[in-house]
Write a protein that holds these residues in place. Structure first.
Motif, mmCIF file in Angstrom:
data_model
loop_
_atom_site.group_PDB
_atom_site.id
_atom_site.type_symbol
_atom_site.label_atom_id
_atom_site.label_comp_id
_atom_site.label_asym_id
_atom_site.label_seq_id
_atom_site.Cartn_x
_atom_site.Cartn_y
_atom_site.Cartn_z
ATOM 1 N N LEU A 1 0.807 -1.223 0.000
ATOM 2 C CA LEU A 1 0.000 0.000 0.000
ATOM 3 C C LEU A 1 0.840 1.273 0.000
ATOM 4 C CD1 LEU A 1 -2.999 -0.966 2.304
ATOM 5 C CD2 LEU A 1 -2.946 -0.786 -0.166
ATOM 6 N N PRO A 2 1.939 1.363 0.780
ATOM 7 C CA PRO A 2 2.723 2.595 0.763
ATOM 8 C C PRO A 2 3.238 2.957 -0.622
ATOM 9 C CG PRO A 2 3.390 1.249 2.601
ATOM 10 C CD PRO A 2 2.456 0.423 1.795
ATOM 11 N N ARG B 1 1.708 1.856 -3.362
ATOM 12 C CA ARG B 1 0.534 1.712 -4.222
ATOM 13 C C ARG B 1 0.747 0.704 -5.354
ATOM 14 N NH1 ARG B 1 -3.368 5.050 -3.294
ATOM 15 N NH2 ARG B 1 -4.229 5.315 -5.358
ATOM 16 N N PHE C 1 -7.227 -0.974 -11.298
ATOM 17 C CA PHE C 1 -8.308 -1.185 -10.344
ATOM 18 C C PHE C 1 -9.412 -2.059 -10.909
ATOM 19 C CE2 PHE C 1 -12.305 0.294 -8.350
ATOM 20 C CZ PHE C 1 -12.034 -0.141 -7.080
ATOM 21 N N LEU D 1 -9.234 -5.659 -9.893
ATOM 22 C CA LEU D 1 -9.697 -5.923 -8.532
ATOM 23 C C LEU D 1 -11.222 -5.941 -8.503
ATOM 24 C CD1 LEU D 1 -8.693 -6.230 -5.565
ATOM 25 C CD2 LEU D 1 -9.144 -3.796 -5.327
ATOM 26 N N LEU E 1 -13.678 -9.139 -7.627
ATOM 27 C CA LEU E 1 -14.694 -9.138 -6.577
ATOM 28 C C LEU E 1 -16.064 -9.529 -7.146
ATOM 29 C CD1 LEU E 1 -13.690 -5.986 -4.505
ATOM 30 C CD2 LEU E 1 -13.424 -8.385 -3.890
ATOM 31 N N TRP F 1 2.154 1.747 12.683
ATOM 32 C CA TRP F 1 1.091 1.124 11.883
ATOM 33 C C TRP F 1 1.140 -0.367 11.979
ATOM 34 C CZ3 TRP F 1 -2.465 4.261 11.213
ATOM 35 C CH2 TRP F 1 -2.184 5.619 11.049
ATOM 36 N N TRP G 1 -1.991 -2.577 13.377
ATOM 37 C CA TRP G 1 -2.694 -3.598 12.587
ATOM 38 C C TRP G 1 -2.462 -4.996 13.128
ATOM 39 C CZ3 TRP G 1 -6.752 -2.555 10.141
ATOM 40 C CH2 TRP G 1 -6.915 -1.298 9.550
ATOM 41 N N PRO H 1 -23.783 -10.181 6.369
ATOM 42 C CA PRO H 1 -24.809 -9.792 5.396
ATOM 43 C C PRO H 1 -25.208 -10.940 4.474
ATOM 44 C CG PRO H 1 -22.704 -8.771 4.856
ATOM 45 C CD PRO H 1 -22.520 -9.488 6.163
#
Lengths: 104, 462
Positions: free
Chosen positions: B62-63, B65, B79, B82, B86, B188, B192, B217
């Motif tokens: 993530l840092p 990206r 993106f 991803l 999903l 961090w 986490w 859900p």
């Protein structure tokens, strides 16, 4: 049934009322957390927090990790207020209206 | 307590939670569940330690990206992959639910899988169902303290290891291990690690079936995918009733096959009685099938009093695996999978964007030539630093020049380079008002990847 007005000592005892409250808060927390997590994922996939930091009027210098965390907290704050609002209005006001519409 | 005064439905909604002590059971479905636990958790705990081409095989960095997945590097511009993944996951869930009910819940859901392991540790330290119930009722003693502490020790260690592994998917796990070892975790990483450990401990140790009942859900809408031909776990009431046991059974003329041993209730992780019919709480773990089969075998009756079946089969009607619902789900799923595959295979290592200069349509260079000015953005989605060359087609004799200061376009992995470019054409050729041309960026490496975009070209207009 869940939307019937909660009148202490008539329908529920203290312990049950506390449980109802905790259960509602739990739902509000969980639902807002979940949606905030999804929102942050989508948002930060499209926008780089380090770049947003430079763009904002505050011109703060933030690292990506701080940006992600800040963004998530913001999202959670918004979703939490929305869910809390929903949680509050879910229960009908304790008036005659609630008696007339016990199932609405 | 004034429980008697309240209405039954409110009782079930708001009564305090009762702890469920699932009884341990062996059988063909439990064997499959254990296998699923081993495979899935094995993958989770081992994958981050595997290296691929000199770096961690699966790393969601993530840092920086970027996501590394076995030699494939995905950038934020990817993106769509991803999102597609999903959507594919969602449709697989729909498809398998329509086909075989809550397969996901019973065998693959992380909640189920980790709960299994936590219950296993509970059994290891506190003993079987009866012992656990007795122990909880018993007053505190040395044995109880010992058993409870060793359970907590196992749970907490396992939860911390899970948290550590989870963080290891986002930050290089070998460095992380070194940080943990020398007690130098960043804020961090620390947050986490403990957050995820706590989530594991809370969900698998305490909340367990309540996550499925109140928080999930999917559990709320899964019944929408069900129909009369979906595989469900069901008790054959026609065969089993009237259920009776002991003396009553021996004296009865025609007792049902159910000997009312309640083992199916004792093994249920959500604490329901499957003999009451299909219930929302049933996660489809099939523990009751294994329990009942064992009992039926011992009592010399045919197995399958509780079994995987369909509503149609129970009513003596034929069951169809291929039916409109499954066909539709399957077709959509296959379309998605193939488009994902095609998109991934044809994925270019270049992302580009060309924007025409806003200030002037064109500039006159000399008596024969004009030029249009653009801003070109090139993003290197590959894994090595690469140079790029430019070309343009669509008009005769187009010439592409870089802006004033640049001599070449070079981008590091993940870098977005922005350069002004000029495209020159002869006045005689570019003489209409607006033309359409295509700008192509080609990588100067062995891949030879190229990307192109069509843009407007404003012609000489006097």
């Amino acid at each position: 049934m869940g939307t019937e007005p909660i009148v202490k000592n008539r329908d529920f005892n203290d312990r049950q009322i506390k449980r109802i409250f905790l259960r509602r808060m739990g739902i509000v927390l969980w639902v807002s957390f979940f949606t905030a997590a999804v929102e942050s994922m989508v948002f930060f996939a499209l926008f780089d927090p380090a770049y947003l930091g430079q763009l904002s009027s505050l011109a703060v210098d933030i690292t990506r990790w701080q940006g992600y965390a800040l963004g998530f907290v913001f999202f959670w704050a918004f979703t939490f207020s929305a869910a809390l609002f929903a949680g509050v209005v879910m229960a009908l006001p304790r008036t005659r209206l609630a008696k007339r519409n016990p199932h609405s | 307590m004034t429980d008697q005064e309240t209405k039954p439905i409110e009782l079930s909604l708001y009564k305090a939670h009762e702890k469920i002590y699932p009884r341990e059971i062996k059988g063909r479905f439990q064997y499959k569940r254990k296998l699923a636990v081993l495979v899935l958790l094995g993958l989770f705990y081992i994958l981050p330690w595997i290296s691929w081409e000199g770096q961690q095989a699966i790393l969601f960095d993530l840092p920086h990206r970027r996501f590394h997945i076995f030699g494939l590097t995905l950038w934020p511009q990817d993106f769509i992959f991803l999102a597609l993944m999903l959507i594919i996951a969602a449709f697989s869930l729909f498809f398998f639910t329509a086909l075989a009910g809550r397969l996901w819940c019973g065998f693959a859901c992380p909640q189920t899988v980790w709960t299994e392991v936590f219950i296993w540790m509970e059994q290891l330290t506190e003993g079987n169902r009866n012992k656990r119930m007795k122990l909880d009722k018993a007053p505190w003693s040395t044995e109880k303290v010992l058993r409870k502490t060793s359970k907590q020790f196992l749970w907490i260690t396992f939860a911390l290891w899970t948290g550590f592994t989870f963080v290891g998917f986002f930050t290089p796990i070998k460095e992380l291990a070194a940080h943990v070892w020398s007690w130098q975790l960043g804020p961090w990483e620390t947050f986490w690690l403990f957050f995820y450990s706590l989530a594991t401990y809370g969900n698998a140790g305490f909340l367990r079936e309540q996550v499925c009942l109140y928080m999930c859900p999917y559990a709320r809408f899964q019944s929408a995918m069900f129909d009369k031909e979906t595989l469900i776990i069901s008790y054959d009431g026609q065969r089993g009733e009237p259920r009776m046991r002991g003396k009553k059974r021996r004296e009865a003329e025609a007792p049902g096959d159910c000997i009312d041993c309640t083992l199916c209730v004792q093994v249920c992780p959500t604490g329901i009685d499957i003999r009451d019919g299909l219930q929302y709480e049933c996660i489809g773990c099939a523990a009751c099938i294994d329990a009942c089969d064992e009992v039926m075998e011992k009592s010399g009756m045919p197995k399958g009093l509780i079994k995987y079946t369909t509503e149609n089969a129970l009513n003596g009607k034929p069951t169809h695996i291929i039916r409109p619902r499954t066909l539709v789900y399957f077709t959509i799923l296959m379309l998605l999978v193939s488009s994902f595959g095609i998109a991934l295979l044809s994925r270019s290592s270049i992302d580009m964007n060309v924007i025409h200069d806003r200030n002037s349509f064109y500039r006159v260079v000399n008596a024969q030539t004009i030029e249009n000015v653009y801003t070109l953005k090139v993003m290197n989605k590959g894994k090595t630093t690469t140079g790029y060359k430019l070309s343009a087609t669509g008009l005769e004799g187009l010439e592409v020049l870089l802006g004033m200061n640049e001599t070449e376009i070079v981008a590091e992995p993940g870098q977005l380079v922005e350069v002004p470019i000029k495209i020159r054409a002869a006045k005689a050729v570019a003489n209409k008002k607006i033309h359409t041309i295509e700008v192509t960026v080609t990588a100067l490496d062995e891949t030879g990847d190229a990307a192109s975009e069509t843009v407007k070209y404003f012609g000489y207009n006097k």
